[in-house]
Design an enzyme around this catalytic site. Structure first.
Site, mmCIF file in Angstrom:
data_model
loop_
_atom_site.group_PDB
_atom_site.id
_atom_site.type_symbol
_atom_site.label_atom_id
_atom_site.label_comp_id
_atom_site.label_asym_id
_atom_site.label_seq_id
_atom_site.Cartn_x
_atom_site.Cartn_y
_atom_site.Cartn_z
ATOM 1 N NE ARG A 198 -1.187 2.549 2.745
ATOM 2 C CZ ARG A 198 -0.635 3.695 3.124
ATOM 3 N NH1 ARG A 198 -0.594 4.742 2.312
ATOM 4 N NH2 ARG A 198 -0.076 3.818 4.331
ATOM 5 C CG ASP A 199 3.140 4.385 3.004
ATOM 6 O OD1 ASP A 199 3.153 5.230 2.101
ATOM 7 O OD2 ASP A 199 3.336 4.679 4.196
ATOM 8 C CG HIS B 116 3.729 4.763 9.179
ATOM 9 N ND1 HIS B 116 3.015 3.808 8.468
ATOM 10 C CD2 HIS B 116 4.079 5.691 8.257
ATOM 11 C CE1 HIS B 116 2.946 4.154 7.206
ATOM 12 N NE2 HIS B 116 3.574 5.296 7.042
ATOM 13 C CG HIS C 57 7.414 7.751 5.174
ATOM 14 N ND1 HIS C 57 7.204 7.258 3.905
ATOM 15 C CD2 HIS C 57 6.244 7.583 5.835
ATOM 16 C CE1 HIS C 57 5.950 6.830 3.813
ATOM 17 N NE2 HIS C 57 5.342 7.012 4.962
ATOM 18 C CB CYS D 184 2.572 10.401 1.343
ATOM 19 S SG CYS D 184 0.892 11.053 1.324
ATOM 20 C CG ASN E 194 6.729 3.220 4.634
ATOM 21 O OD1 ASN E 194 6.208 3.146 3.536
ATOM 22 N ND2 ASN E 194 6.118 3.733 5.673
HETATM 23 P P1 HMG Z 1 -13.165 14.540 -1.949
HETATM 24 O O1 HMG Z 1 -12.853 14.881 -3.373
HETATM 25 O O2 HMG Z 1 -13.307 15.665 -0.970
HETATM 26 O O3 HMG Z 1 -14.417 13.541 -1.796
HETATM 27 O O4 HMG Z 1 -12.009 13.571 -1.460
HETATM 28 P P2 HMG Z 1 -15.905 13.626 -2.235
HETATM 29 O O5 HMG Z 1 -16.681 12.929 -1.173
HETATM 30 O O6 HMG Z 1 -16.286 15.022 -2.631
HETATM 31 O O7 HMG Z 1 -15.919 12.673 -3.542
HETATM 32 C C1 HMG Z 1 -15.316 13.074 -4.740
HETATM 33 C C2 HMG Z 1 -15.342 11.899 -5.708
HETATM 34 O O8 HMG Z 1 -14.555 10.826 -5.183
HETATM 35 C C3 HMG Z 1 -16.741 11.321 -5.921
HETATM 36 O O9 HMG Z 1 -16.773 10.789 -7.230
HETATM 37 C C4 HMG Z 1 -16.805 10.191 -4.943
HETATM 38 O O10 HMG Z 1 -17.703 9.179 -5.339
HETATM 39 C C5 HMG Z 1 -15.377 9.655 -5.013
HETATM 40 P P3 HMG Z 1 -17.487 11.581 -8.455
HETATM 41 O O11 HMG Z 1 -18.889 11.809 -7.993
HETATM 42 O O12 HMG Z 1 -16.698 12.866 -8.594
HETATM 43 O O13 HMG Z 1 -17.310 10.642 -9.611
HETATM 44 N N1 HMG Z 1 -14.985 8.992 -3.757
HETATM 45 C C6 HMG Z 1 -14.583 7.719 -3.686
HETATM 46 N N2 HMG Z 1 -14.425 6.764 -4.617
HETATM 47 C C7 HMG Z 1 -14.026 5.539 -4.197
HETATM 48 N N3 HMG Z 1 -13.735 5.265 -2.900
HETATM 49 C C8 HMG Z 1 -13.857 6.196 -1.951
HETATM 50 C C9 HMG Z 1 -14.300 7.483 -2.330
HETATM 51 N N4 HMG Z 1 -14.550 8.609 -1.652
HETATM 52 C C10 HMG Z 1 -14.964 9.526 -2.527
HETATM 53 N N5 HMG Z 1 -13.570 5.908 -0.683
HETATM 54 C C11 HMG Z 1 -11.228 11.785 -0.071
HETATM 55 C C12 HMG Z 1 -11.976 13.094 -0.120
HETATM 56 C C13 HMG Z 1 -10.940 11.510 1.387
HETATM 57 C C14 HMG Z 1 -12.084 10.695 -0.664
HETATM 58 C C15 HMG Z 1 -9.904 11.937 -0.884
HETATM 59 O O14 HMG Z 1 -9.239 13.071 -0.431
HETATM 60 C C16 HMG Z 1 -9.007 10.755 -0.771
HETATM 61 O O15 HMG Z 1 -9.296 9.672 -1.283
HETATM 62 N N6 HMG Z 1 -7.797 10.931 -0.110
HETATM 63 C C17 HMG Z 1 -6.825 9.886 0.055
HETATM 64 C C18 HMG Z 1 -5.485 10.335 -0.513
HETATM 65 C C19 HMG Z 1 -4.469 9.233 -0.343
HETATM 66 O O16 HMG Z 1 -4.655 8.131 -0.820
HETATM 67 N N7 HMG Z 1 -3.317 9.530 0.354
HETATM 68 C C20 HMG Z 1 -2.327 8.567 0.622
HETATM 69 C C21 HMG Z 1 -2.698 7.642 1.730
HETATM 70 S S1 HMG Z 1 -2.413 8.339 3.342
HETATM 71 C C22 HMG Z 1 -0.747 8.037 3.638
HETATM 72 O O17 HMG Z 1 -0.045 7.568 2.794
HETATM 73 C C23 HMG Z 1 -0.194 8.355 5.003
HETATM 74 C C24 HMG Z 1 0.117 7.120 5.841
HETATM 75 O O18 HMG Z 1 1.029 6.264 5.178
HETATM 76 C C25 HMG Z 1 0.744 7.561 7.161
HETATM 77 C C26 HMG Z 1 1.909 8.531 6.916
HETATM 78 O O19 HMG Z 1 2.956 8.124 6.423
HETATM 79 O O20 HMG Z 1 1.677 9.703 7.193
HETATM 80 C C27 HMG Z 1 -1.143 6.335 6.173
HETATM 81 MG MG MG Z 2 3.181 6.463 5.181
#
Ligand code: HMG
Ligand code: MG
Length: 303
Positions: free
Chosen positions: A18-19, A210, A212, A243, A252
């Site tokens: 994933r990450d 966690h 990086h 990320c 990581n």
């Molecule tokens: P948004 O644009 O504000 O959401 O995003 P929305 O509710 O307005 O929806 C917009 C569109 O996205 C819609 O589709 C929804 O259906 C769709 P449209 O009508 O335009 O066709 N949608 C989805 N589709 C599938 N699955 C879903 C989903 N939700 C909405 N779950 C949202 C808000 C939170 C969804 C967005 O910002 C998002 O997905 N963010 C995630 C970004 C990401 O993947 N970041 C990396 C992971 S975090 C990380 O790596 C950190 C970590 O490792 C720890 C660290 O190291 O810090 C964990």
């Molecule tokens: Mg991470």
């Protein structure tokens, strides 16, 4: 190592699928992802972060998480975790039989906005139904707090900012909470300060590090965290990752490097280092990237 009170065993959460892969520009073929998860399962990892049911517009690399979860060979006692940013993600995770739901926010408002498009408070509100549903369905719930040791937008982050979000994650019912150094800027004394502040009111057993490795501090930070009682660490085979919403942040800490450190300290993980070196070689070759694990490179060179 008599002078330190270190845990006897550590759980490694392998976050490579994933990450590690989420930040790859080119789409990694599904069969490579499936092969990676299967190899990790076979190597005996208790917990593999396999999928992210996030918006495919935000993180296209994770769009085929359903197919991945459908095709992997699951081991009965292995936990397959999935990131779920909202109820839409939760429904997808349940259909895909994820065994652990990961809700994620940040210690800083700026990063929450960039990564999940809402404030910290809005994210907590959004997670209330997700947490309730996970409890109802008997799924494990983990909370991840990004930018706990520094933020690419805000800059320095205080341990009090982290503590505030930790308390909200505990109130949501999280079984485990990740203290994440998203951009790899934290140092050992900072790690000890934040965990000591958290452990003044919470149990060390439910927290993970966690880290990086952007500034090369991860192993020192793990050693510092071990001394405070932390016994869960996240890592990526071959040091994959980053990320997409934290520019310049590298992968990581490499799983191979963590295993080498822990073996040297006599800490049990249940994972064979040489098996992970093989997997690191496999995935680096498959995606055409240099192997990011120094231990992996050293051991491969000796073969
Ligand atoms: P948004 O644009 O504000 O959401 O995003 P929305 O509710 O307005 O929806 C917009 C569109 O996205 C819609 O589709 C929804 O259906 C769709 P449209 O009508 O335009 O066709 N949608 C989805 N589709 C599938 N699955 C879903 C989903 N939700 C909405 N779950 C949202 C808000 C939170 C969804 C967005 O910002 C998002 O997905 N963010 C995630 C970004 C990401 O993947 N970041 C990396 C992971 S975090 C990380 O790596 C950190 C970590 O490792 C720890 C660290 O190291 O810090 C964990
Ligand atoms: Mg991470």
């Amino acid at each position: 190592m008599k002078s330190f009170n270190l845990p006897k065993s550590v759980k490694i959460v392998e976050v490579g699928p994933r990450d590690g892969l989420q930040n790859e520009k080119d789409l990694v073929p599904l069969e490579v992802k499936v092969d990676l998860v299967n190899r990790l399962s076979k190597a005996g990892f208790q917990n593999i972060e396999a999928a992210a049911f996030v918006s495919p517009k935000w993180t296209p690399q994770m769009a085929n998480s359903e197919e991945l979860m459908d095709r992997i060979n699951r081991k009965p006692n292995t936990v397959y975790s999935a990131l779920t940013p909202n109820m839409q993600g939760y429904e997808r995770a349940v259909k895909s039989r994820a065994s652990e739901i990961v809700i994620f926010t940040a210690a800083t408002q700026a990063f929450a906005q960039k990564n999940i498009n809402c404030s910290i408070e809005e994210s907590i509100q959004r997670y209330i139904p997700v947490a309730k549903a996970a409890k109802r369905d008997g799924l494990k719930l983990r909370g991840s707090i990004s930018c706990a040791l520094g933020c690419p937008y805000q800059g320095p982050v205080s341990s009090q900012e982290v503590v505030t979000v930790v308390k909200q994650m505990i109130d949501l019912g999280c079984d485990e909470i990740d203290i994440a150094d998203t951009i790899g800027v934290g140092t050992a004394s900072q790690v000890q300060e934040v965990f000591e502040d958290i452990f003044s009111f919470a149990q060390p057993t439910m927290f993970s590090g966690h880290f990086h490795d952007t500034y090369g501090q991860s192993l020192a930070n793990i050693f510092a965290a071990l001394q405070t009682g932390v016994a869960i660490f996240h890592s990526s085979v071959a040091g994959l990752g980053g990320c997409p919403y934290a520019k310049g942040a590298t992968g990581n800490v490499a799983t191979e490097d963590v295993l080498y450190l822990l073996e040297g300290l006599g800490i049990h993980t249940g994972i064979n280092l040489q098996d992970v070196v093989d997997i690191g070689d496999f995935i680096s070759t498959a995606i055409g990237k240099p192997n990011g694990s120094r231990v992996g490179r050293a051991l491969l060179a000796k073969r």
